[in-house]
Design a protein around this motif. Structure first.
Motif, PDB file in Angstrom:
ATOM      1  N   VAL A  97     -75.305  17.451 -33.480  1.00  7.83           N
ATOM      2  CA  VAL A  97     -74.055  16.530 -34.183  1.00  7.83           C
ATOM      3  C   VAL A  97     -72.763  16.824 -34.160  1.00  7.83           C
ATOM      4  CG1 VAL A  97     -73.757  15.166 -36.255  1.00  7.83           C
ATOM      5  CG2 VAL A  97     -75.775  15.780 -35.754  1.00  7.83           C
ATOM      6  N   THR A  98     -71.698  16.105 -33.397  1.00  6.05           N
ATOM      7  CA  THR A  98     -70.328  16.437 -33.479  1.00  6.05           C
ATOM      8  C   THR A  98     -69.436  15.723 -34.309  1.00  6.05           C
ATOM      9  OG1 THR A  98     -69.907  14.560 -31.867  1.00  6.05           O
ATOM     10  CG2 THR A  98     -70.700  16.492 -30.966  1.00  6.05           C
ATOM     11  N   ALA A  99     -70.023  15.013 -35.286  1.00  5.65           N
ATOM     12  CA  ALA A  99     -68.991  14.231 -36.195  1.00  5.65           C
ATOM     13  C   ALA A  99     -68.961  15.077 -37.363  1.00  5.65           C
ATOM     14  CB  ALA A  99     -69.820  12.821 -36.645  1.00  5.65           C
ATOM     15  N   SER A 100     -67.442  15.413 -37.595  1.00  6.80           N
ATOM     16  CA  SER A 100     -67.279  16.177 -38.762  1.00  6.80           C
ATOM     17  C   SER A 100     -67.666  15.815 -40.122  1.00  6.80           C
ATOM     18  CB  SER A 100     -65.789  16.581 -38.733  1.00  6.80           C
ATOM     19  OG  SER A 100     -65.134  15.447 -39.124  1.00  6.80           O
ATOM     20  N   SER A 101     -67.694  14.622 -40.288  1.00  8.13           N
ATOM     21  CA  SER A 101     -68.465  14.140 -41.673  1.00  8.13           C
ATOM     22  C   SER A 101     -69.829  13.866 -41.777  1.00  8.13           C
ATOM     23  CB  SER A 101     -67.646  12.894 -42.151  1.00  8.13           C
ATOM     24  OG  SER A 101     -67.760  11.878 -41.096  1.00  8.13           O
TER      25      SER A 101
END
Length: 332
Positions: free
Chosen positions: A225-229
């Motif tokens: 997962v690359t999404a920071s949130s």
């Protein structure tokens, strides 16, 4: 950098080099033991070591296209347009990749193809290195056996009155000097091997992360997962459906492409579908699985070097014991 190589490479020089290795990567093909000695009955047994030392060029990758030329080729390949000369110079100096990831898909494919070619060359070089190490080990064993025979012979002849003390001291001194020359020759050969291994590891380290093939629909592989949130997981590949859960930033999960390229089906918990925009495919790393390809060949090469050095130490200890017996009889 490959994990198995990284964990062991820092020890390879101390493992592989016993004696006078101050040769680095600029060893010439001259030096102790490289000239024939007609007065030494064991000298012909040095020939395999001489041949192997001569075959290792200073670019290290003897018999392959690796080295500065390969480095220059990849450096030019991945350097930015209009800056290829600088990229080639960096590649030639570093023997690896320089310049950064190309901006367009064609450049990425070209880079991936070049990396694959480098890995093939590394595999061949490491396999050839393994064969050379086997020959080195056999040559060392034969040479040490001959020296043991010389010490045993001079001790026996002196003990039986076949040679006077003064003559025995001179003859034993000649054997001692020849034995020292053996060690210098062996160390220089192993120095070339150690330098080759270290440069292979360095070249592997300079390569970018592997470009993974696009999986087909239905093929499960690892994603991050690359999404920071974090990233929502939905029951179907539709934004309109409420999430059934979420994945955290940098979390790894098994996934596979869905018929809709905007979505990846993930196996949880939670299981469902997540946006492909925020998932990147990663190479799975299993510590218990032996690496394959170039990495596996280099690891095998390292193992061969360590095995050869272990045997060398054993045979050298036997030689020293025979020398001590001769010393005690003749000099005692």
């Amino acid at each position: 950098m490959p994990s198995m190589i990284k964990s062991n490479s820092s020890r390879i020089v101390s493992i592989a080099l016993v004696g006078a290795l101050v040769l680095g990567g600029c060893v010439t093909d001259g030096g102790p033991g490289m000239s024939s000695d007609p007065n030494d009955s064991c000298d012909p047994l040095r020939d395999p070591l001489r041949q192997i030392k001569t075959s290792y060029r200073d670019t290290v990758f003897a018999g392959t296209a690796l080295g500065a030329l390969v480095g220059a080729g990849i450096g030019a390949l991945v350097a930015g347009k209009g800056n290829r000369g600088k990229g080639a110079a960096l590649g030639a100096l570093g023997g690896g990749l320089a310049g950064g990831v190309a901006a367009n898909e064609k450049a990425k494919r070209d880079e991936a193809a070049e990396v694959a070619r480098i890995n093939r060359e590394l595999t061949v070089a490491a396999q050839n290195g393994q064969r050379s190490v086997s020959k080195i080990g056999q040559a060392i064993e034969n040479l040490y056996a001959c020296r043991r025979g010389q010490y045993e012979d001079i001790a026996t002849r002196f003990k039986n009155g076949g040679i006077k003390r003064d003559a025995a001291v001179v003859e034993k001194g000649s054997i001692d000097q020849s034995s020292l020359t053996d060690e210098e020759l062996i160390d220089s050969v192993i120095g070339k091997v150690g330098t080759q291994y270290n440069e292979m590891v360095a070249l592997m380290d300079k390569q970018p992360n592997p470009v993974l093939p696009e999986p087909s629909v239905g093929e499960w592989s690892a994603y991050r997962v690359t999404a920071s949130s974090g990233l929502s997981v939905r029951p179907t590949p539709r934004v309109a459906r409420a999430p059934v859960g979420s994945l955290s930033h940098n979390q790894e999960v098994q996934g596979r492409p869905s018929p809709n390229p905007d979505w990846i089906e993930v196996q949880g918990p939670p299981s469902g579908f997540s946006s492909s925009r925020y998932l990147e495919q990663v190479a799975s790393a299993t510590a218990d699985v032996k690496p394959s390809g170039a990495e596996g060949a280099i690891v095998d090469y390292q193992d061969k070097i360590k095995e050869m050095e272990t045997e060398r130490r054993k045979k050298l200890a036997e030689l020293k014991r025979q020398k001590e017996i001769a010393d005690a009889l003749i000099l005692g």
